[in-house]
Design an enzyme around this catalytic site. Sequence first.
Site, PDB file in Angstrom:
ATOM      1  N   CYS A  14       0.820  -1.213   0.000  1.00 40.19           N
ATOM      2  CA  CYS A  14       0.000   0.000   0.000  1.00 40.19           C
ATOM      3  C   CYS A  14       0.852   1.262   0.000  1.00 40.19           C
ATOM      4  CB  CYS A  14      -0.943  -0.003   1.197  1.00 40.19           C
ATOM      5  SG  CYS A  14      -1.957  -1.482   1.287  1.00 40.19           S
ATOM      6  N   HIS A  72      -3.051   6.941   3.512  1.00 35.61           N
ATOM      7  CA  HIS A  72      -3.491   5.679   2.926  1.00 35.61           C
ATOM      8  C   HIS A  72      -4.874   5.348   3.485  1.00 35.61           C
ATOM      9  CE1 HIS A  72      -3.861   1.729   1.485  1.00 35.61           C
ATOM     10  NE2 HIS A  72      -3.586   1.115   2.618  1.00 35.61           N
ATOM     11  N   ASN A  89     -10.034  -0.313   0.838  1.00 28.50           N
ATOM     12  CA  ASN A  89      -8.581  -0.190   0.744  1.00 28.50           C
ATOM     13  C   ASN A  89      -8.139  -0.692  -0.633  1.00 28.50           C
ATOM     14  OD1 ASN A  89      -5.814  -0.512   0.896  1.00 28.50           O
ATOM     15  ND2 ASN A  89      -5.821  -1.499   2.907  1.00 28.50           N
TER      16      ASN A  89
HETATM   17  N1  COA Z   1     -18.026  -9.053  10.206  1.00 30.89           N
HETATM   18  C1  COA Z   1     -18.452  -9.351  11.435  1.00 30.89           C
HETATM   19  N2  COA Z   1     -17.617  -9.704  12.434  1.00 30.89           N
HETATM   20  C2  COA Z   1     -16.305  -9.742  12.158  1.00 30.89           C
HETATM   21  C3  COA Z   1     -15.793  -9.442  10.888  1.00 30.89           C
HETATM   22  C4  COA Z   1     -16.715  -9.087   9.882  1.00 30.89           C
HETATM   23  N3  COA Z   1     -16.327  -8.768   8.630  1.00 30.89           N
HETATM   24  N4  COA Z   1     -14.446  -9.560  10.918  1.00 30.89           N
HETATM   25  C5  COA Z   1     -14.111  -9.930  12.150  1.00 30.89           C
HETATM   26  N5  COA Z   1     -15.227 -10.043  12.905  1.00 30.89           N
HETATM   27  C6  COA Z   1     -15.328 -10.413  14.315  1.00 30.89           C
HETATM   28  C7  COA Z   1     -14.169 -11.242  14.808  1.00 30.89           C
HETATM   29  O1  COA Z   1     -14.362 -12.608  14.502  1.00 30.89           O
HETATM   30  C8  COA Z   1     -14.189 -10.959  16.279  1.00 30.89           C
HETATM   31  O2  COA Z   1     -15.197 -11.762  16.871  1.00 30.89           O
HETATM   32  P1  COA Z   1     -14.975 -12.420  18.334  1.00 30.89           P
HETATM   33  O3  COA Z   1     -14.795 -11.221  19.250  1.00 30.89           O
HETATM   34  O4  COA Z   1     -16.232 -13.177  18.526  1.00 30.89           O
HETATM   35  O5  COA Z   1     -13.743 -13.245  18.201  1.00 30.89           O
HETATM   36  C9  COA Z   1     -14.668  -9.509  16.358  1.00 30.89           C
HETATM   37  O6  COA Z   1     -15.284  -9.234  15.107  1.00 30.89           O
HETATM   38  C10 COA Z   1     -13.572  -8.525  16.616  1.00 30.89           C
HETATM   39  O7  COA Z   1     -12.485  -8.812  15.728  1.00 30.89           O
HETATM   40  P2  COA Z   1     -11.196  -7.932  15.691  1.00 30.89           P
HETATM   41  O8  COA Z   1     -10.232  -8.513  14.689  1.00 30.89           O
HETATM   42  O9  COA Z   1     -10.689  -7.668  17.070  1.00 30.89           O
HETATM   43  O10 COA Z   1     -11.793  -6.573  15.086  1.00 30.89           O
HETATM   44  P3  COA Z   1     -11.101  -5.182  14.944  1.00 30.89           P
HETATM   45  O11 COA Z   1     -11.941  -4.154  15.557  1.00 30.89           O
HETATM   46  O12 COA Z   1      -9.642  -5.248  15.313  1.00 30.89           O
HETATM   47  O13 COA Z   1     -11.156  -4.936  13.376  1.00 30.89           O
HETATM   48  C11 COA Z   1      -9.880  -5.033  11.372  1.00 30.89           C
HETATM   49  C12 COA Z   1     -10.535  -5.826  12.470  1.00 30.89           C
HETATM   50  C13 COA Z   1      -9.298  -5.999  10.353  1.00 30.89           C
HETATM   51  C14 COA Z   1     -10.924  -4.162  10.685  1.00 30.89           C
HETATM   52  C15 COA Z   1      -8.784  -4.130  11.988  1.00 30.89           C
HETATM   53  O14 COA Z   1      -7.926  -4.902  12.788  1.00 30.89           O
HETATM   54  C16 COA Z   1      -7.945  -3.444  10.949  1.00 30.89           C
HETATM   55  O15 COA Z   1      -8.420  -2.581  10.237  1.00 30.89           O
HETATM   56  N6  COA Z   1      -6.621  -3.758  10.860  1.00 30.89           N
HETATM   57  C17 COA Z   1      -5.729  -3.161   9.901  1.00 30.89           C
HETATM   58  C18 COA Z   1      -5.963  -3.761   8.570  1.00 30.89           C
HETATM   59  C19 COA Z   1      -5.287  -3.020   7.469  1.00 30.89           C
HETATM   60  O16 COA Z   1      -5.292  -1.832   7.417  1.00 30.89           O
HETATM   61  N7  COA Z   1      -4.709  -3.754   6.518  1.00 30.89           N
HETATM   62  C20 COA Z   1      -4.133  -3.257   5.350  1.00 30.89           C
HETATM   63  C21 COA Z   1      -2.810  -2.651   5.609  1.00 30.89           C
HETATM   64  S1  COA Z   1      -2.219  -1.860   4.170  1.00 30.89           S
END
Ligand code: COA
Length: 333
Positions: free
Chosen positions: A113, A253, A283
């Site tokens: 990215c 980004h 993204n």
């Molecule tokens: N829909 C519903 N529930 C979802 C889900 C979705 N699409 N994706 C994950 N969950 C659930 C998980 O299973 C978890 O459930 P649990 O508590 O029962 O285990 C819960 O939601 C929380 O998951 P978590 O991973 O802690 O969520 P989060 O708030 O950290 O958000 C991301 C996850 C991926 C959105 C976040 O971590 C993120 O944006 N990370 C950076 C990613 C990024 O920018 N990548 C590209 C880099 S260039």
Amino acid sequence: MFSVGIVGTGSYVPEEVTTNVDLEKIVDTNDEWITSRTGIRERHFAPKDVPVSELCYQAGLRALEDAKVAPEDVDLVIIATITPDYAFPATACLVADRLGAKNAAAFDLEAGCTGFIYGVATASQFIATGMYKTALVIGGETMSKILNWEDRSTCILFGDGAGAAVLQAVDEGSGFLSFELGSDGSGGPLLKQPAGGSMCPASRETVEKQQHTVHMAGNEVYKFAVRIMGEVAVKVLEKIGLTQADVDILIPHQANIRIVDAAVKRLGISPDKVIVNLDKYGNMSAASIPVALDEAAKEGRLAAGNTIVMVGFGTGLTWGACVLRWTKAGFTA
Ligand code: COA
């Protein structure tokens, strides 16, 4: 050494829009979760038979038109992508050929990215030294081709698109004022496509195990992103004696609105100076920043003399930022 700036921009996203509600039909998720955790409402996906080179071609064409540059006058084409048409030949060669950029050197650059920032930093060196006069830098992705539609934590995040910029020498004091690039390969396992390279060549097993798709430790990447966006933005400004107070426009980004908001808060930059379009596109990896730049230019949000900071992070891990003093009030579409 010549000063180097952006003299034209262009972007292209595929027509088809996939909303969060559409995703509810293919994976166990819901609109409320995606919107509140990421800020993403919809994204564009390329049809299955459309490669990233098509998106890059369209964006490149628009940027050349915007800059009023003929394809044969382009000396260098760089495409930043992690979803190339092929492992080889380079997508940049295919796009240069389609554009009619017969006199251009062409290569792909992979910095996830952060790819567009790496791309403009690289192209700038060729122009600053006088080796080349005109470069076309494109960030393009078809992330839809490498998503695991059974992994709800990744497939809801990404979209397809391409953004392009034409770089040429500009008046001293304008254009790119500083760059800051970095990497930390020890963080490579946090965000990767495990198979298909020489480490783990494609096999029936790698396909069955979904190893040709995005694998991500979301929480780790999140923490890294918030920290690094703030740090690198401060560093790139400090290099030329500026501070956050001097920033007119910030183009971060577009990964997740919570990452953008947290970084902006740490930096103390007013939210009305921040370009955000991730709600419409998700993204788009290397395409995110140049698409946001092009939209901001076309919407008249960039005024001559504005100090613009573009900052990104991505797989590698990589990060990068640049300070750009805008040279035009806006481009004609
Ligand atoms: N829909 C519903 N529930 C979802 C889900 C979705 N699409 N994706 C994950 N969950 C659930 C998980 O299973 C978890 O459930 P649990 O508590 O029962 O285990 C819960 O939601 C929380 O998951 P978590 O991973 O802690 O969520 P989060 O708030 O950290 O958000 C991301 C996850 C991926 C959105 C976040 O971590 C993120 O944006 N990370 C950076 C990613 C990024 O920018 N990548 C590209 C880099 S260039």
